[in-house]
Scaffold this motif. Structure first.
Motif, PDB file in Angstrom:
ATOM      1  N   ALA A 409      53.425  25.427  -6.281  1.00  0.00           N
ATOM      2  CA  ALA A 409      54.720  25.069  -5.688  1.00  0.00           C
ATOM      3  C   ALA A 409      54.443  24.068  -4.561  1.00  0.00           C
ATOM      4  O   ALA A 409      53.674  24.346  -3.646  1.00  0.00           O
ATOM      5  N   VAL A 410      55.014  22.882  -4.664  1.00  0.00           N
ATOM      6  CA  VAL A 410      54.819  21.841  -3.640  1.00  0.00           C
ATOM      7  C   VAL A 410      56.178  21.581  -2.991  1.00  0.00           C
ATOM      8  O   VAL A 410      57.191  21.408  -3.690  1.00  0.00           O
ATOM      9  N   ASP A 411      56.223  21.668  -1.621  1.00  0.00           N
ATOM     10  CA  ASP A 411      57.504  21.453  -0.932  1.00  0.00           C
ATOM     11  C   ASP A 411      57.360  20.321   0.079  1.00  0.00           C
ATOM     12  O   ASP A 411      56.378  20.262   0.805  1.00  0.00           O
ATOM     13  N   LEU A 412      58.355  19.448   0.110  1.00  0.00           N
ATOM     14  CA  LEU A 412      58.452  18.440   1.185  1.00  0.00           C
ATOM     15  C   LEU A 412      59.727  18.759   1.941  1.00  0.00           C
ATOM     16  O   LEU A 412      60.820  18.751   1.373  1.00  0.00           O
ATOM     17  N   ILE A 413      59.597  19.108   3.237  1.00  0.00           N
ATOM     18  CA  ILE A 413      60.748  19.637   3.979  1.00  0.00           C
ATOM     19  C   ILE A 413      61.032  18.718   5.178  1.00  0.00           C
ATOM     20  O   ILE A 413      60.138  18.389   5.955  1.00  0.00           O
ATOM     21  N   GLN A 414      62.304  18.288   5.268  1.00  0.00           N
ATOM     22  CA  GLN A 414      62.757  17.500   6.426  1.00  0.00           C
ATOM     23  C   GLN A 414      63.635  18.415   7.281  1.00  0.00           C
ATOM     24  O   GLN A 414      64.577  19.021   6.759  1.00  0.00           O
ATOM     25  N   THR A 415      63.358  18.527   8.547  1.00  0.00           N
ATOM     26  CA  THR A 415      64.168  19.389   9.431  1.00  0.00           C
ATOM     27  C   THR A 415      64.709  18.535  10.569  1.00  0.00           C
ATOM     28  O   THR A 415      63.988  17.670  11.096  1.00  0.00           O
ATOM     29  N   ARG A 416      65.970  18.807  10.964  1.00  0.00           N
ATOM     30  CA  ARG A 416      66.556  18.057  12.102  1.00  0.00           C
ATOM     31  C   ARG A 416      67.167  19.042  13.069  1.00  0.00           C
ATOM     32  O   ARG A 416      67.604  20.131  12.674  1.00  0.00           O
ATOM     33  N   SER A 417      67.153  18.683  14.328  1.00  0.00           N
ATOM     34  CA  SER A 417      67.748  19.479  15.428  1.00  0.00           C
ATOM     35  C   SER A 417      67.131  20.860  15.506  1.00  0.00           C
ATOM     36  O   SER A 417      67.838  21.851  15.758  1.00  0.00           O
ATOM     37  N   ASP A 418      65.833  20.983  15.225  1.00  0.00           N
ATOM     38  CA  ASP A 418      65.163  22.273  15.472  1.00  0.00           C
ATOM     39  C   ASP A 418      63.753  21.991  15.977  1.00  0.00           C
ATOM     40  O   ASP A 418      62.824  21.768  15.216  1.00  0.00           O
ATOM     41  N   PRO A 419      63.629  21.984  17.328  1.00  0.00           N
ATOM     42  CA  PRO A 419      62.316  21.653  17.933  1.00  0.00           C
ATOM     43  C   PRO A 419      61.202  22.566  17.452  1.00  0.00           C
ATOM     44  O   PRO A 419      60.028  22.226  17.492  1.00  0.00           O
ATOM     45  N   ALA A 420      61.523  23.759  16.905  1.00  0.00           N
ATOM     46  CA  ALA A 420      60.445  24.689  16.535  1.00  0.00           C
ATOM     47  C   ALA A 420      59.686  24.171  15.330  1.00  0.00           C
ATOM     48  O   ALA A 420      58.598  24.640  15.029  1.00  0.00           O
ATOM     49  N   TYR A 421      60.255  23.202  14.586  1.00  0.00           N
ATOM     50  CA  TYR A 421      59.572  22.754  13.359  1.00  0.00           C
ATOM     51  C   TYR A 421      59.343  21.261  13.420  1.00  0.00           C
ATOM     52  O   TYR A 421      60.101  20.521  14.054  1.00  0.00           O
ATOM     53  N   ASP A 422      58.281  20.778  12.732  1.00  0.00           N
ATOM     54  CA  ASP A 422      58.085  19.325  12.654  1.00  0.00           C
ATOM     55  C   ASP A 422      59.256  18.729  11.884  1.00  0.00           C
ATOM     56  O   ASP A 422      59.930  19.407  11.113  1.00  0.00           O
ATOM     57  N   ASP A 423      59.437  17.425  12.088  1.00  0.00           N
ATOM     58  CA  ASP A 423      60.514  16.783  11.340  1.00  0.00           C
ATOM     59  C   ASP A 423      60.218  16.818   9.850  1.00  0.00           C
ATOM     60  O   ASP A 423      61.102  17.042   9.033  1.00  0.00           O
ATOM     61  N   THR A 424      58.943  16.571   9.508  1.00  0.00           N
ATOM     62  CA  THR A 424      58.578  16.549   8.087  1.00  0.00           C
ATOM     63  C   THR A 424      57.414  17.506   7.871  1.00  0.00           C
ATOM     64  O   THR A 424      56.469  17.520   8.645  1.00  0.00           O
ATOM     65  N   THR A 425      57.539  18.348   6.885  1.00  0.00           N
ATOM     66  CA  THR A 425      56.463  19.297   6.548  1.00  0.00           C
ATOM     67  C   THR A 425      56.184  19.164   5.074  1.00  0.00           C
ATOM     68  O   THR A 425      57.125  19.125   4.266  1.00  0.00           O
TER      69      THR A 425
END
Lengths: 697, 140, 144
Positions: A409-425
């Motif tokens: 399972a390969v995931d590319l995750i974009q997160t916004r407005s949540d300092p706890a996570y990188d923008d891109t994982t």
């Protein structure tokens, strides 16, 4: 004047010599689909008319055509025109119109004078039917299939209730025609006694509009509308209403629901839904729908043997108490493409599941506000995943079926407005598994038994890059995911670590008698990676015991239970369902127990009893009773009672339901409905266990 | 004017002629039997049969009392035709009774039954025995 | 005691492995059922049998809170199946299996939507497993 030949059968025929023929004794006259029986007929060849003496019985059209019974008649040779006296017209074996005279012109217009119309069985011993419509004149047009009553008087049990100078009703063969539908009376504790008067309008062959004004004593003025349109590629339905009522004074309230389903070229299916409502309690006050989360959006799918294409994009508007539409992810979208391949070299099946999932919150704050979750109010997230899943079976000696499985399972995750996570994982999780099944079968006796032990060992890494979890918060544990690679519902979280899934199922199957299926299972993790919340039954290194039982017997009893409990037998979850469908009695009862689980947003234990029953007792009477009882709060949450009487000419429906809500915006409400449907006008649903009155000896 | 179901009419005052292939007379009973394409004619009416028995008046050989036709009978008048297995023509009373699968046709109107009794003078008639009639349109 | 391995020589189940071709799926649920049948019986190589199926599901709201929110849904499903001989199309085995799964509606709409879709997939896996178990139970009666 039709030019077909009519056939006459009689015991005796007298030729008078003046162009007349007198037939006597068991007369039968056949013309096209019409058949007439009588005792004496004088046929005048010059005028081509039949003077008939009764008792006359004229049947027209096969099956549910019309039936004319008369003492005397003067009819044309094709039986289409003429006059019958002391006659009774029975339409579609349902609606009877007794009249002093019945006149027919061009086989189309039937005029009845001094008419009594009813679909109730009229007995000689007690001639007043349950209901009847008396009229000076009734005109029936076979083409428009309408009955025009002139000087109509509606009587119930002989008591005149209503006088209408003109009344237009569809005849029993009508499936679809513009006109008034039968009114419904509705009394609710908030809106008082009221009446609904639906008017149905056909708009051409493939569209119709139903307008239903709903008025109650000074409490509400509502106009409800439903528009339906059928296309050859799909169908559209629009429902809406506008209301001024006393619940929210001075406001215009209402709702609008739109649904479009279409089949596109290349057999894609498209669905478009729209759900709008003016305020949270409207749908409950007007008994429109129980939905408390209104999803509007678009859905597209195409499904083939080895391929599934599916996309869903939309926004949810919550009208649930205390749920914010800005700090909870309401805008969501998913696109999925599943390919099933058969790699020649590897053998077995390789399934590639390409997915893009997005969840966005209206708010843009990157800090957690006052809402009851611990997530920054404005967090948005996009996850693109590819899950490759390969499986292959081998049949080993002794009947053991071995399955090798591998998943990446390969995931590319974009997160916004949540300092706890990188923008891109970017993260990947490989997993390998082996499953052994060893089913045993015994078919000697009346029943077949299958005992199947299953053991599955799955390895995957203990760690996975952390990412926001929006879609995998509500985990379940049952036989459906006992042997799955991930017991999380979505892809934001994936099951990690070394674990063994063990299960044993025993099935007794007897087609004629009773069948029983019992499945027990447990998951053992090498290490407690804290993946699952406590109340889910999967937490810790040793999961709860899963025990599922399904029993059904030949005489209509089905019992199914699924329990999750730990070694010391305290139950995390238990769902019991017992249903009995008998000849006259049907019961469905269920019990739900769920331990509190804060991660799932369930602060208190849930303990709810559900009970629904319906029974038919005397001729045509049937009753129903249903309730939902909340055992933690020790109060009923819902109750409903129904009573129905249906005989050959009337269906009376009484329904009483109560919602025991106790919250600011949703007040408790009792809803009492009465509906009386007269059979014989327009094709009725007919799906009722109506009894037929039998005349006393 | 064509009269439907006018019944079969004939002038019973006309003489009755009988022609046949052969005639046999039984001396003791005085009964004469025509056989072979027997044709009885009276005015416009014709009656054909395989065999016809002639009954003369009591002691008066010149007066025919009754004619008993059998072996398939056909009776024809201006507009009507009737077929049956047997027929009895009572010359004195002017009546014909046809029995056995009687079929009466007048133009396109057809009537079938078991027994047809016709009064030749008045043209009236009665068909009995589950009569089946086809009523054609258009007054034929 | 009369038991024999289902996939063993006397069990009759071996003919099912790689031998059953389910009908083409029309809906999401059909697709999930066919996927699980293919996992359990192996993709059909030279199928001797064709499996026809009709799935029906309905939903029941549960756990109704004081403010009338439905926080739990029970998804009930049944599947009627018929095993046909691919050559003669004769019906060899028929039956109906029934079960239910549930999902919570206490989380956010995105979480509830995912839980609902997962409940459908799980229900279809359970129904498929039950069909395979029934086929194994009756496999002995199939013409060898």
């Amino acid at each position: 004047q039709d030019n077909g030949a009519a056939t006459l059968l009689a015991d005796r025929v007298i030729l008078t010599g003046q162009n007349q023929l007198i037939a006597e004794g068991n007369i039968e006259v056949y013309y096209g689909a019409s058949k007439l029986t009588a005792q004496r007929v004088v046929y005048d060849a010059a005028t081509e008319s039949l003077r008939i003496e009764g008792p006359i019985r004229l049947e027209e059209g096969e099956g549910a055509g019309t039936l004319l019974i008369a003492d005397q008649a003067e009819l044309s040779r094709d039986l289409q025109n003429g006059l019958l006296t002391g006659a009774r017209l029975v339409m579609a074996r349902e609606l009877q119109l007794a009249a002093a005279r019945i006149e027919r012109q061009e086989g189309r217009i039937t005029t009845l004078t001094q008419v009594v119309a009813s679909s109730c069985e009229i007995c000689v011993t007690d001639p007043t039917p349950l209901w009847e419509i008396r009229a000076r004149r009734v005109i029936h047009d076979a083409d428009t299939r309408q009955l025009m009553f002139e000087g109509a008087q509606f009587r119930a049990m002989g008591v005149p209730l209503l006088y209408l100078p003109h009344l237009r009703m569809p005849d029993p063969t009508v499936e679809r025609m513009s006109g008034l539908l039968q009114p419904r009376f509705r009394t609710t504790s908030l809106l008082g006694p009221g009446i609904k008067l639906p008017y149905f309008l056909t708009l051409g062959e493939s569209a119709d509009l139903t307008l239903t004004p709903y008025l109650s004593t000074g409490k509400t003025a509502t106009l409800d509308a439903r528009y339906r349109r059928a296309f050859d590629w799909g169908a559209l339905e629009l429902n809406g209403a506008l209301t001024r009522d006393s619940i929210r004074e001075g406001e215009t309230r209402g709702y609008f629901f739109g649904d479009l389903n279409a089949v596109l070229p290349g057999d894609y299916r498209l669905g478009v839904d729209l759900r709008l409502v003016s305020d949270p309690s409207y749908l409950l006050n007007y008994d429109i729908s129980d939905e408390d989360r209104l999803w509007s959006g678009i859905e597209l799918e195409r499904i083939r043997d080895a391929e599934l294409i599916w996309a869903r994009l939309g926004n949810t508007h919550s009208i649930r108490e205390g749920e914010s539409n800005s700090t909870s992810p309401m805008l969501g979208g998913t696109a999925q493409w599943v390919q099933v391949l058969r790699p020649a070299a590897l053998g077995g099946e390789l399934v590639l599941d390409w997915q893009v999932n997005a969840a966005a919150r209206a708010s843009t704050l990157s800090t957690d506000g006052l809402d009851d979750d611990l997530v920054p109010d404005g967090r948005d997230m996009l996850r693109a995943s590819m899950v490759a899943d390969w499986r292959r079976n081998w049949l080993l000696s002794g009947g053991i079926l071995a399955t090798a499985q591998a998943e990446l399972a390969v995931d590319l995750i974009q997160t916004r407005s949540d300092p706890a996570y990188d923008d891109t994982t970017l993260r990947a999780l490989p997993s390998f598994g082996v499953e052994l099944r060893w089913p045993w079968v015994q078919t000697t006796g009346r029943a077949a038994h299958v005992i199947e032990p299953v053991a599955q060992l799955i390895w995957s890494r203990d760690t996975l890059k952390d990412a926001p979890n929006e879609d995998s918060l509500l985990t379940e544990f049952d036989e459906g995911n006992l042997f799955s690679f991930s017991r999380f519902p979505g892809g934001d979280a994936r099951e990690r670590g070394l674990r063994a899934n063990l299960g044993l199922s025993w099935t007794r199957h007897d087609a004629a008698g009773w069948s029983l299926g019992v499945t027990a299972g447990r998951v053992i993790h090498a290490e407690d990676l804290g993946q699952f919340p406590t109340g889910s039954g999967l937490s810790g290194t040793r999961s709860n015991w899963l025990l599922a039982t399904h029993l059904n017997t030949a005489n209509g009893l089905t019992l199914s239970n699924r329990a999750l409990f730990d070694d010391s037998f305290n139950f995390t979850r238990d769902e019991l369902r017992l249903a009995y469908a008998g000849e006259r009695l049907s019961i469905e009862t269920g019990y739900l127990w769920m331990e509190s689980n804060l991660a799932e947003g369930r602060p208190l234990d849930t303990s709810e009893l559900m009970f629904d029953t319906s029974w038919r007792w005397a001729e045509g009477w049937s009753g129903s009773f249903g309730t939902r009882y909340d055992l933690t709060d020790n109060r009923a949450s819902r109750a409903k009672l129904g009573l129905q009487y249906a005989n050959e000419c009337v269906t009376v429906d009484l329904s009483l339901s109560r919602r025991f809500t106790s919250s600011s915006s949703v007040k408790p409400e009792t809803d009492f409905g009465v509906s009386v449907e007269l059979a014989g006008f327009g094709g009725n649903s007919g799906a009722r266990n109506a009894t037929r009155r039998v005349c006393g000896r | 004017q064509q009269v439907a179901f006018g019944g079969i009419r004939a002038d019973t005052s006309q003489p009755v002629e009988v022609t046949a292939d052969s005639l046999a007379v039984n001396q003791e009973t005085g009964v004469a039997t025509f056989s072979g394409n027997v044709l009885i004619g009276q005015g416009s009416m014709r009656l054909q049969a395989a065999t016809v028995l002639v009954e003369y008046g009591q002691g008066d050989q010149s007066k025919i009392n009754r004619l008993l036709a059998s072996g398939g009978v056909t009776l024809v008048s201006e507009a009507e035709a009737a077929e049956a297995r047997e027929a009895v023509y009572d010359v004195v009373k002017g009546t014909v009774v046809l029995t056995g699968d009687v079929l009466l046709t007048q133009g396109s109107n057809v009537m079938a039954g078991q027994k047809l009794s016709v009064d030749l003078r008045s043209g009236t008639g009665q068909m009995d025995g589950r009569v089946r009639t086809i009523l054609q349109p258009g007054g034929n | 005691c009369g038991f024999t391995p289902a996939y063993g020589p006397q069990g009759g189940g071996a003919t099912l492995l790689g031998g059953v071709a389910p009908d083409s799926p029309q809906t999401h649920d059909d697709f999930a059922l066919v996927r699980r049948l293919s996992e359990r019986l192996g993709p059909a190589q030279a199928p001797r049998y064709r499996l026809a199926y009709e799935i029906a599901t309905d939903e029941l709201g549960q756990a109704i809170t004081p403010d009338d929110a439905t926080t739990r849904y029970s998804l009930r499903g049944s599947a009627r199946y018929r095993l046909h001989d691919t050559v003669t199309n004769a019906v060899l085995l028929t039956g109906e299996v029934r079960s239910f799964t549930s999902y919570s509606a206490t989380g956010t709409p995105v979480a509830t939507q995912a839980a609902e879709e997962d409940a459908h997939r799980r229900l279809m896996r359970i129904l498929a497993d039950q069909i395979v178990t029934r086929l194994l139970a009756q496999a002995g009666s199939l013409p060898q």
